[in-house]
Design an enzyme around this catalytic site. Structure first.
Site, PDB file in Angstrom:
ATOM      1  N   GLU A  94       0.893  -1.169   0.000  1.00  0.00           N
ATOM      2  CA  GLU A  94       0.000   0.000   0.000  1.00  0.00           C
ATOM      3  C   GLU A  94       0.925   1.211   0.000  1.00  0.00           C
ATOM      4  OE1 GLU A  94      -1.845   3.024   1.011  1.00  0.00           O
ATOM      5  OE2 GLU A  94      -2.276   2.137   2.973  1.00  0.00           O
ATOM      6  N   CYS A 152      -1.882   8.907   2.708  1.00  0.00           N
ATOM      7  CA  CYS A 152      -1.678   8.398   1.341  1.00  0.00           C
ATOM      8  C   CYS A 152      -2.853   8.810   0.489  1.00  0.00           C
ATOM      9  CB  CYS A 152      -1.536   6.897   1.241  1.00  0.00           C
ATOM     10  SG  CYS A 152      -1.398   6.008   2.692  1.00  0.00           S
TER      11      CYS A 152
END
Ligand code: UN1
Length: 516
Positions: free
Chosen positions: A268, A302
């Site tokens: 990720e 993110c």
């Protein structure tokens, strides 16, 4: 220990005390007196919160042995009972939500509301995992042979290595750890070396639950170390799955090492998330999403909104609205309830912020607001910056990069929504994306298979702040992994197909005759 009495109390409430002795297993976060130490300073006020020992390769070895031993017992605990352990962890997190939220906020620098939100994500994933513990199902299939049946089962994998980032110091670990735990795996967690204290606090909470249930601490392990420990984990064939969150650069290293030994990785990585605003956007709604997405967590999610792609007909209006809000954003200590923007994690992050702004201006970008480092009372750390908006082109090198800081690139488009979608997809990353439009034709085009190429595509919602119930992750340089909700649990298990013959003959598949 910190000068701040409030945080001192928080650490004590969470069981993190001075000179904590080493644990017997799952220990390597510290305790050993002869280890290199790391000082943990709060990005909020620069105070020393604690000093933590850094684990060595030998410590890592001990943790792996403890985890392997614990796995033998844990995998035999029925899944719903494993779920009950996770339920107890969730209960303890509820009790300590305020304290842990404060520690997250103080150690990482996100505002208290977001610190509490992060703990809430942990509680939510615990609840999700408890239900999941009774739903780890596979399919049954019809066999082509008489008196045969086929089905599939999911079995625990073994040790799951979790490498997490500073920006969500505990939530992302919990998405992985709680699912892995109900799946029957044991976990070795290496939190970011920038935010180990919240990890230590969680380890205390979990250790108590395991002890109360006569389970070995090696089910959940914590190791405080640097990139060297991450590398040991990635190369270690005893760790069948590595779940890593962080930069694309880090993820490529982890992915290569794990791939070379044919292990599994769940990556990720970076995002370069955009919001598209068409001329049919509800501008009031969009503004809230843009500002939260771009300056929330000081641009260090993110999922942070990094690009705003606006139709030319509303471009000036949107720009004007943002330029009224940005200069008045309350920037300050993250534990102050009026603050909306806390500090960046450290001075390196501030340097990256300044550098990106300088470079993008060299490329032709126009800095419209922000971009300063604050100084004076309350800002002595040099980690507080004013969020920036830059008019830019999607093709600029800096716009193509993820800079982990509050920089919003304003990009104009004209014509159909397809043009905006092309711009939004025109980066190497593919995590989160959003469209603001009340026109069904536009929103459906965005969601179509020729639409957004991201793992997350939202309509009339911003790019950040995903719920735990959906699978979380993205495509391209974001790494392709999915964690958290939906069927993301499958990556934490190995799949087995079983064919059972309950007849007295041995027919071969594909009708093959093999007469002996
Ligand atoms: C991250 O930034 O690594 O969707 C995770 C969000 C949060 C998780 C972000 N729920 O913004």
């Amino acid at each position: 220990l910190p000068l701040n009495k409030e945080i001192n109390d928080v650490l004590h409430q969470l069981g993190v005390k001075e000179h904590n002795p080493a644990y017997s297993t799952g220990l390597a976060w510290g305790g050993q007196q002869d280890r290199t130490t790391r000082s943990i300073l709060s990005p909020a006020d620069g105070h020393l919160i604690a000093t933590v020992n850094v684990a060595t390769a030998e410590d890592y070895e001990q943790v792996v042995l403890a985890a392997q031993e614990a796995f033998k017992a844990w995998r035999k605990v029925p899944a719903p009972k494993r779920g009950d352990i996770v339920r107890q962890i969730g209960d303890k997190l509820r009790q300590h939500k305020e304290a842990l939220g404060k520690l997250v906020s103080y150690e990482m620098g996100k505002i208290l509301q977001e610190g509490l939100g992060e703990v809430q994500e942990m509680i939510d994933i615990c609840d999700f995992a408890v239900g999941l513990s009774r739903q780890l199902h596979g399919f049954t299939m019809h066999s082509e042979r008489p008196q045969h049946r086929m089905y599939e089962q999911y079995h625990p994998l073994g040790i799951v290595g979790v490498i997490s980032a500073f920006n969500f110091p505990v939530a992302v670990w919990s998405w992985n750890a709680m699912l892995a735990a109900v799946c029957g795996d044991v976990i070795i967690w290496k939190p970011s070396e920038k935010t180990p204290l919240t990890g230590i606090a969680c380890q205390h909470i979990i250790r108590d639950v395991l002890a109360e249930n006569d389970l070995p601490e090696g089910v959940f392990n914590l190791i405080i170390g640097d990139a060297e420990i991450g590398s040991l984990m990635s190369h270690d064939h005893r760790v069948p799955l590595i779940s890593a969150t962080g930069s694309t650069r880090m993820g490529k290293k982890v992915g290569e090492a794990v791939g070379a030994r044919l292990g599994k990785s769940l990556l990720e990585l970076g995002g370069n998330n955009a919001i598209i605003m068409t001329e049919h956007a509800d501008i009031d709604m969009a503004i809230v999403a843009i500002v939260f997405g771009a300056v929330g967590t000081c641009g260090q999610r993110c999922t942070s909104t990094r690009r705003l792609i606006v139709h030319e007909n509303i471009y000036e209006q949107v720009k004007e609205r943002l330029l009224k809000i940005y200069p008045n954003l309350p920037i300050g200590h993250p534990l102050d309830s009026t603050t909306l923007v806390g500090p960046l994690i450290d001075k390196d992050a501030v340097a990256a912020f300044k550098n990106a702004l300088e470079k993008v201006q060299q490329e032709g970008g126009r800095l419209l607001t922000g971009g300063d480092i604050l100084s004076g009372a309350g800002y002595e750390t040099g980690t507080y910056v004013t969020p920036a908006i830059v008019e830019a082109e999607n093709g600029y090198e800096m716009v193509q990069e993820e800079t982990f800081a509050p920089i919003l690139y304003l990009i104009r488009y004209s014509g159909e929504v397809e043009n905006a979608i092309e711009i939004q997809n025109g980066v190497r990353q593919g995590l989160s994306s959003a469209i603001f439009s009340t026109n069904l034709l536009e929103t459906e085009a965005f969601l179509a298979h020729w639409g957004s190429d991201c793992g997350i595509a939202n309509v009339n919602i911003g790019t950040s702040g995903a719920e735990i119930g959906g699978a979380f992750g993205g495509e391209k340089d974001t790494g392709g992994g999915r964690e958290s909700g939906s069927d993301a649990w499958k990556v934490y298990m190995r799949r087995q197909t079983n064919t059972i013959n309950y007849g007295r003959d041995l027919p071969l598949a594909q009708g093959i005759q093999f007469n002996i």
